[in-house]
Design an enzyme around this catalytic site. Sequence first.
Site, PDB file in Angstrom:
ATOM      1  N   CYS A   1       0.941  -1.215   0.004  1.00  0.00           N
ATOM      2  CA  CYS A   1      -0.026   0.079  -0.051  1.00  0.00           C
ATOM      3  C   CYS A   1       0.816   1.339  -0.037  1.00  0.00           C
ATOM      4  CB  CYS A   1      -1.011   0.065   1.001  1.00  0.00           C
ATOM      5  SG  CYS A   1      -2.077   1.464   0.875  1.00  0.00           S
TER       6      CYS A   1
ATOM      7  N   CYS B   1      -1.229   6.558  -0.657  1.00  0.00           N
ATOM      8  CA  CYS B   1      -1.151   8.068  -0.215  1.00  0.00           C
ATOM      9  C   CYS B   1      -0.025   8.082   0.891  1.00  0.00           C
ATOM     10  CB  CYS B   1      -2.519   8.715   0.042  1.00  0.00           C
ATOM     11  SG  CYS B   1      -3.363   7.454   1.315  1.00  0.00           S
ATOM     12  N   SER B   2      -0.417   8.624   1.762  1.00  0.00           N
ATOM     13  CA  SER B   2       0.399   8.840   2.876  1.00  0.00           C
ATOM     14  C   SER B   2       0.556   7.755   3.667  1.00  0.00           C
ATOM     15  CB  SER B   2      -0.180  10.170   4.014  1.00  0.00           C
ATOM     16  OG  SER B   2      -1.469   9.854   4.268  1.00  0.00           O
ATOM     17  N   CYS B   3       0.140   6.729   3.188  1.00  0.00           N
ATOM     18  CA  CYS B   3       0.299   5.355   3.995  1.00  0.00           C
ATOM     19  C   CYS B   3       1.600   5.228   3.850  1.00  0.00           C
ATOM     20  CB  CYS B   3      -0.274   4.305   3.179  1.00  0.00           C
ATOM     21  SG  CYS B   3      -2.066   4.207   3.359  1.00  0.00           S
TER      22      CYS B   3
END
Lengths: 129, 219
Positions: free
Chosen positions: B119, B122-124
């Site tokens: 994953c 995004c900011s993950c």
Amino acid sequence: MDLIDPVAARQALLANPGLPADSQGPVFCEPWEAQAFAMTLALHAKGLFAWGEWAAMLGETIKAAQAAGDPDTGDTYYRHWLATLERMVAEKALTTQSDLTAHRDAWERAAARTPHGQPIELRSTDFAA
Amino acid sequence: MTAHDHHSHSHDHDHDHDHGEASDLSETELRVRALQTILIEKGYADPAALDAIVETYETKIGPHIGARIVAKAWTDPDFRQSLLTDASKAAAPFGYKGDVGDNLVAVENTPDRHNVVVCTLCSCYPWDVLGLPPVWYKSFAYRSRVVREPRAVLGEFGLTLPDQTEIRVWDSTAEVRYMVLPARPAGTDGWTEDQLAALVTRDSMIGTGVANSPAGQGA
């Protein structure tokens, strides 16, 4: 279309001595900086401006920011770069400031309706009347 | 802290990250996306060409502090322990911005267990620690396959693990982002942190590779 041209990147670097770089070329603190750099390279490749023109406009942007109290410690370089890019596309009549704002707002709405972890995609409904 | 074992991890929808939280883009990101959209709409830029340029620099984006964190963990047992206990706290002093390593969890590779992180939507993804993810890493095919058949996917990356090594897949969420603490390569006794950091690849901290061996470095 255009493949990535190391020569183009080197030209950009030569024209913009303030560009953060290591021995192999440009380096970026955050992904958006690389995206802004990529857009600039793409527009230059399209012949929208010469590097001299770009560097002059970037210089003006930085000078104006410094006059307004920007310390210009280096981590603001790409903020000035982005502001220059926005000004360049408006000056070359590719778009207008209001069009930029409309798209910015649409992306904000798209982000707000997108659950975390899913790709954020723009829909026509994100452009509010 | 919970891990998704790949045997029990159900992935019947793309990504179950909906914790009632919307996505967040910074003011700068909004402006960059606005410009990109306009340039693409008007035919001044090709999305593939923009991606290709960014991809060229993918290893040049971000502070890349992960390698230094790993090297310190290899040489300093106390730091290793604090990294595994609270990676956010351990990573914080390495950043030049205060927000480096937020919500970070470090998972350690051992002879019994190999960790892989998925994953990167995004900011993950802790790009502030690891640098930018490779483009393939964002693809749906990779994300779904590595959960279903991690051994096969790792094999495609040239990483063959012993059958007895368990493979754990860690799926980042809004709350938790993962980095892998790879195993220290053999033959590096007495190496300095700087020397060791040079062996730590991005892929080894995602789990799709292992740290380089000294021989591979020609050292």
